[in-house]
Design a protein around this motif. Sequence first.
Motif, mmCIF file in Angstrom:
data_model
loop_
_atom_site.group_PDB
_atom_site.id
_atom_site.type_symbol
_atom_site.label_atom_id
_atom_site.label_comp_id
_atom_site.label_asym_id
_atom_site.label_seq_id
_atom_site.Cartn_x
_atom_site.Cartn_y
_atom_site.Cartn_z
ATOM 1 N N ASN A 125 0.816 -1.218 0.000
ATOM 2 C CA ASN A 125 0.000 0.000 0.000
ATOM 3 C C ASN A 125 0.854 1.275 0.000
ATOM 4 O O ASN A 125 0.374 2.348 0.361
ATOM 5 N N LEU A 126 2.120 1.175 -0.391
ATOM 6 C CA LEU A 126 3.005 2.345 -0.298
ATOM 7 C C LEU A 126 2.535 3.500 -1.188
ATOM 8 O O LEU A 126 2.604 4.665 -0.786
ATOM 9 N N ALA A 127 2.032 3.186 -2.390
ATOM 10 C CA ALA A 127 1.583 4.239 -3.312
ATOM 11 C C ALA A 127 0.414 5.001 -2.685
ATOM 12 O O ALA A 127 0.387 6.238 -2.676
ATOM 13 N N GLU A 128 -0.534 4.259 -2.138
ATOM 14 C CA GLU A 128 -1.719 4.823 -1.492
ATOM 15 C C GLU A 128 -1.328 5.695 -0.291
ATOM 16 O O GLU A 128 -1.830 6.801 -0.097
ATOM 17 N N LEU A 129 -0.421 5.175 0.486
ATOM 18 C CA LEU A 129 0.042 5.852 1.695
ATOM 19 C C LEU A 129 0.760 7.159 1.348
ATOM 20 O O LEU A 129 0.512 8.212 1.947
ATOM 21 N N ALA A 130 1.601 7.094 0.331
ATOM 22 C CA ALA A 130 2.325 8.297 -0.102
ATOM 23 C C ALA A 130 1.354 9.345 -0.628
ATOM 24 O O ALA A 130 1.481 10.538 -0.341
ATOM 25 N N GLU A 131 0.342 8.877 -1.380
ATOM 26 C CA GLU A 131 -0.686 9.768 -1.931
ATOM 27 C C GLU A 131 -1.442 10.465 -0.796
ATOM 28 O O GLU A 131 -1.676 11.667 -0.813
ATOM 29 N N LYS A 132 -1.803 9.709 0.210
ATOM 30 C CA LYS A 132 -2.521 10.246 1.369
ATOM 31 C C LYS A 132 -1.682 11.332 2.059
ATOM 32 O O LYS A 132 -2.179 12.396 2.429
ATOM 33 N N LEU A 133 -0.406 11.063 2.190
ATOM 34 C CA LEU A 133 0.484 12.022 2.848
ATOM 35 C C LEU A 133 0.675 13.261 1.985
ATOM 36 O O LEU A 133 0.610 14.388 2.474
ATOM 37 N N LYS A 135 -1.291 14.588 -0.111
ATOM 38 C CA LYS A 135 -2.521 15.393 -0.133
ATOM 39 C C LYS A 135 -2.639 16.256 1.119
ATOM 40 O O LYS A 135 -3.415 17.193 1.142
ATOM 41 N N SER A 136 -1.944 15.916 2.164
ATOM 42 C CA SER A 136 -2.086 16.630 3.442
ATOM 43 C C SER A 136 -1.227 17.895 3.525
ATOM 44 O O SER A 136 -1.361 18.675 4.456
ATOM 45 N N PHE A 137 -0.306 18.067 2.560
ATOM 46 C CA PHE A 137 0.554 19.268 2.627
ATOM 47 C C PHE A 137 -0.190 20.514 2.133
ATOM 48 O O PHE A 137 -1.108 20.437 1.371
#
Length: 137
Positions: A125-133, A135-137
Motif C-alpha cells: 500500500n506504499l503508493a496509497e500511503l504516499a498519496e494520502k500524505l 494530499k495533506s501538505f
Amino acid sequence: MDCLFCKIVAGEIPSHKVYEDENVYAFLDIYPCAEGHTIVLPKKHFEKFTDMGEEDAATLFASVNKIAKIVGDTLELEGMNIGINNGEIAGQTVAHVHVHIIPRRAGDGEGNMHTIVELHPPTDNLAELAEKLRKSF
Ligand code: 5GP
Ligand code: ZN
C-alpha cells in the motif's frame, strides 16, 4: 515553569555545558548511551519537536549541525546517531524538545534507526500511503 531542561538552561540545575548561544543550549547527558552523548535544546520551551514552527526548528537544526561536527571532530568519531524522541510513545521522557547526539564507535552494539521499531508491515500500500500524505501538505 516546572521544566527540568528550562531549569538547566537557567542555571538552576547544574549541567556539563558543551555550547550555548542565544537560541540553543547543549550539554552532556547525565545517563550517556556512549561517551560524549550530547543533548541540544532550544532555549524557548516547546514540549515536542512537532510543536515548533519551521523557523525555530530550522534554527535548532542549524545548531545541531554545528555542534555535531565539533563533537565528532573533537572526539574523533567516525559517526553518530542524531535524533529526537518525539512524544511519550516514542520514548520522550523530558517534555522539552531536545536532540540527542549519540557518538558511535566500532563494537558499540551496532543498532541503528531501523532497530527502534521492527514491525516490518506489508508494503503493498506504499503508493496509497504516499498519496494520502502528499494530499495533506
Ligand atoms: P528523552 O528520553 O526525553 O529523549 O531524553 C531525555 C534525556 O535527558 C535522557 O537521555 C536522560 O539521560 C537525560 N537527562 C534526564 N535528566 C537529566 C539531568 O538532570 N541532567 C542531564 N544532563 N541529563 C538529563
Ligand atoms: Zn522547558
